[in-house]
Design an enzyme around this catalytic site. Structure first.
Site, PDB file in Angstrom:
ATOM      1  N   TYR A   1       2.513  -0.207  -9.620  1.00 19.79           N
ATOM      2  CA  TYR A   1       1.926  -0.911  -8.483  1.00 19.79           C
ATOM      3  C   TYR A   1       1.775   0.025  -7.281  1.00 19.79           C
ATOM      4  O   TYR A   1       2.702   0.758  -6.943  1.00 19.79           O
ATOM      5  CB  TYR A   1       2.754  -2.134  -8.057  1.00 19.79           C
ATOM      6  CG  TYR A   1       2.284  -2.617  -6.709  1.00 19.79           C
ATOM      7  CD1 TYR A   1       1.057  -3.260  -6.596  1.00 19.79           C
ATOM      8  CD2 TYR A   1       2.979  -2.312  -5.551  1.00 19.79           C
ATOM      9  CE1 TYR A   1       0.543  -3.614  -5.370  1.00 19.79           C
ATOM     10  CE2 TYR A   1       2.483  -2.666  -4.301  1.00 19.79           C
ATOM     11  CZ  TYR A   1       1.262  -3.316  -4.222  1.00 19.79           C
ATOM     12  OH  TYR A   1       0.753  -3.648  -2.998  1.00 19.79           O
TER      13      TYR A   1
ATOM     14  N   HIS B   1       7.105  -5.147  -6.296  1.00 19.88           N
ATOM     15  CA  HIS B   1       6.088  -6.038  -6.869  1.00 19.88           C
ATOM     16  C   HIS B   1       6.625  -6.861  -8.031  1.00 19.88           C
ATOM     17  O   HIS B   1       5.987  -6.986  -9.078  1.00 19.88           O
ATOM     18  CB  HIS B   1       4.840  -5.239  -7.273  1.00 19.88           C
ATOM     19  CG  HIS B   1       3.561  -5.816  -6.739  1.00 19.88           C
ATOM     20  ND1 HIS B   1       2.561  -6.295  -7.544  1.00 19.88           N
ATOM     21  CD2 HIS B   1       3.139  -6.030  -5.467  1.00 19.88           C
ATOM     22  CE1 HIS B   1       1.563  -6.747  -6.788  1.00 19.88           C
ATOM     23  NE2 HIS B   1       1.902  -6.601  -5.519  1.00 19.88           N
TER      24      HIS B   1
ATOM     25  N   GLU C   1       2.686  -6.026   8.332  1.00 18.68           N
ATOM     26  CA  GLU C   1       1.957  -5.173   7.398  1.00 18.68           C
ATOM     27  C   GLU C   1       0.564  -4.918   7.968  1.00 18.68           C
ATOM     28  O   GLU C   1      -0.139  -5.856   8.351  1.00 18.68           O
ATOM     29  CB  GLU C   1       1.843  -5.869   6.028  1.00 18.68           C
ATOM     30  CG  GLU C   1       1.102  -5.035   4.995  1.00 18.68           C
ATOM     31  CD  GLU C   1       1.129  -5.675   3.604  1.00 18.68           C
ATOM     32  OE1 GLU C   1       1.413  -6.879   3.509  1.00 18.68           O
ATOM     33  OE2 GLU C   1       0.889  -4.947   2.624  1.00 18.68           O
TER      34      GLU C   1
END
Ligand code: GCO
Ligand code: MG
Length: 421
Positions: free
Chosen positions: A178, A227, A354
């Site tokens: 990921y 993830h 984020e």
């Protein structure tokens, strides 16, 4: 022009003025190659409309149908200031509630109504929420690479541009890793050559952070996204092995099916845990915050139904000593990103945001899209979200089915078993 539908559902109480919802439509556009879904609510006051993020990129056609065919008729003719009643009606009218399709559809409506409320008040949404408790939101950004060196070179370039927080992901053998490019398989003799090995991931990930601590300035905060790939025991092993490198947070160590085990993993983890982008109901988010499973709650706010539920989570987080880190990747529209920032600057529970760098085409489609400067995101001071949509430009970037399906189909262990993507 959006289609006008006759009012079906009566206003349940006298509204304080005669502005009404006139039309509801979804717009799907992919200016950065990622399908983004936005709901536009028009009112009977000329020029007064609102925009809300409804982006479930993997299943955008379902959200579009949900809004256009099921929800719009509940809203036409209603007073746009009754945000609580309208979003509760959208949820309750289906009887079964929750889930990402339903919640993204409701979020599109919820955020569009908040946008209208801000425009009517002449205030940015953060001020409707009580106003600023900080000037701006500090963000983290994604650095990745095929090798540790490549990842750290990228991290250094972000640090040089002002970021204080960087998420590091490095390629792992096979196609299932990921957050970093695919790497040639190391498992030619395994049943599934391009598989992902938890064993090798656990063995090699600490090397990335050891190298980062040696080559990045000491005051830079480091983050990592697992993830959802580990078992509870593996999660503890990884967290312990990363202890020397002082992570700001370690994200999504467990899949949602195992979230009941988070309190025990957190108790044994020397690094803070961030979880929540896969919450698909307000209840999920509340349980994570209330039951001691997380240090950072990071719901994708359209997936829990929009700003109205997310502000409840932020308030609960403040009371429980949990911090927020709202999900803000490229499959969030600039409207959704603005909603994140409105919460960030108005909530005492804020931890980190984020960040995503939108391309020029996205700025063209969504005038007013926020830009990260020196790592900081500062909200737009224009009324509402302060972000518009250019419908003609949006039409120049038609969406196709999300490429996530193809990628997810290849996320397998080396024995061939499908893995949580
Ligand atoms: C993150 C995420 C995303 C998701 C994506 C799925 O932390 O930013 O994990 O990159 O994978 O939103 O569509
Ligand atoms: Mg993530």
């Amino acid at each position: 022009m959006p289609q006008e539908t006759p009012a079906t559902f009566a206003q349940p109480w006298p509204a304080r003025d005669d502005i009404r919802i006139r039309a509801v439509q979804t717009i799907v556009t992919a200016p950065q190659g990622i399908p983004l879904v936005v709901v536009k609510i028009d009112t009977t006051q000329p020029g007064l409309y609102g925009l809300g993020c409804a982006t479930f990129t993997q299943r955008w056609k379902a959200v579009q149908t949900f809004v256009d065919e099921h929800l719009s008729r509940l809203l036409i003719g209603r007073y746009p200031g009754d945000i609580g009643d309208l979003t509760r009606l959208a949820a309750y009218s289906g009887y079964w509630r929750g889930g990402p399709v339903t919640n993204n559809a409701i979020s599109g409506i919820d955020q569009a109504l908040w946008d209208i409320a801000g425009k009517r008040a002449g205030m940015p949404v953060y001020e409707l929420l009580g106003g600023k408790v900080r000037a701006a939101a500090d963000t983290y950004i994604h650095a990745s690479g095929i090798s540790i060196e490549e990842c750290l070179d990228q991290a250094k370039s972000f640090v040089a541009r002002g970021w204080r927080h960087v998420r590091l992901q490095v390629s792992t053998p096979g196609g299932g890793g990921y957050g970093a490019p695919r790497l040639a398989t190391l498992y030619p003799d395994a049943p599934y050559h391009n598989g992902w090995s938890a064993r090798d991931y656990l063995r090699t990930t600490p090397d990335l952070f050891a190298a980062a601590r040696e080559s990045l300035p000491d005051n830079i905060e480091l983050l990592h996204d697992v993830h959802s790939r580990l078992t509870p025991k593996e999660a503890v092993l990884l967290a312990r092995s990363l202890e020397p490198y002082r992570l700001f947070f370690l994200e999504d160590v467990l899949a949602p099916e195992l979230w009941d085990r988070l309190p025990e993993v957190r108790a044994a983890s020397p690094v803070p845990l961030a979880v929540g982008e896969l919450t698909t109901s307000l209840g999920d988010a509340v349980r994570l915050v209330r039951d001691g499973g997380v240090d950072f709650i990071r719901s994708h706010i359209s997936d829990i139904g929009g700003l109205t539920p997310a502000r409840k989570v932020a308030d609960l987080a403040e009371l429980c000593g949990v911090r927020t880190a709202w999900h803000g990747p490229g499959d969030t529209s600039p409207i959704g990103a603005a909603a994140n920032v409105a919460l960030d600057v108005s909530s005492a529970a804020f931890g980190i945001q984020e960040g995503h760098i939108y391309n020029d085409a996205t700025h063209e489609v969504f005038p007013g899209t926020l830009r990260i400067e020196d790592g900081w995101l500062t909200p737009n001071d224009a009324p509402g979200w302060g972000i518009d949509i250019d419908l003609q430009a949006a039409a120049n970037y038609p969406a196709e089915l999300s490429g996530h399906d193809e990628w997810a189909a290849g996320v397998r262990r080396i024995d061939g078993a499908l893995e949580a993507p």
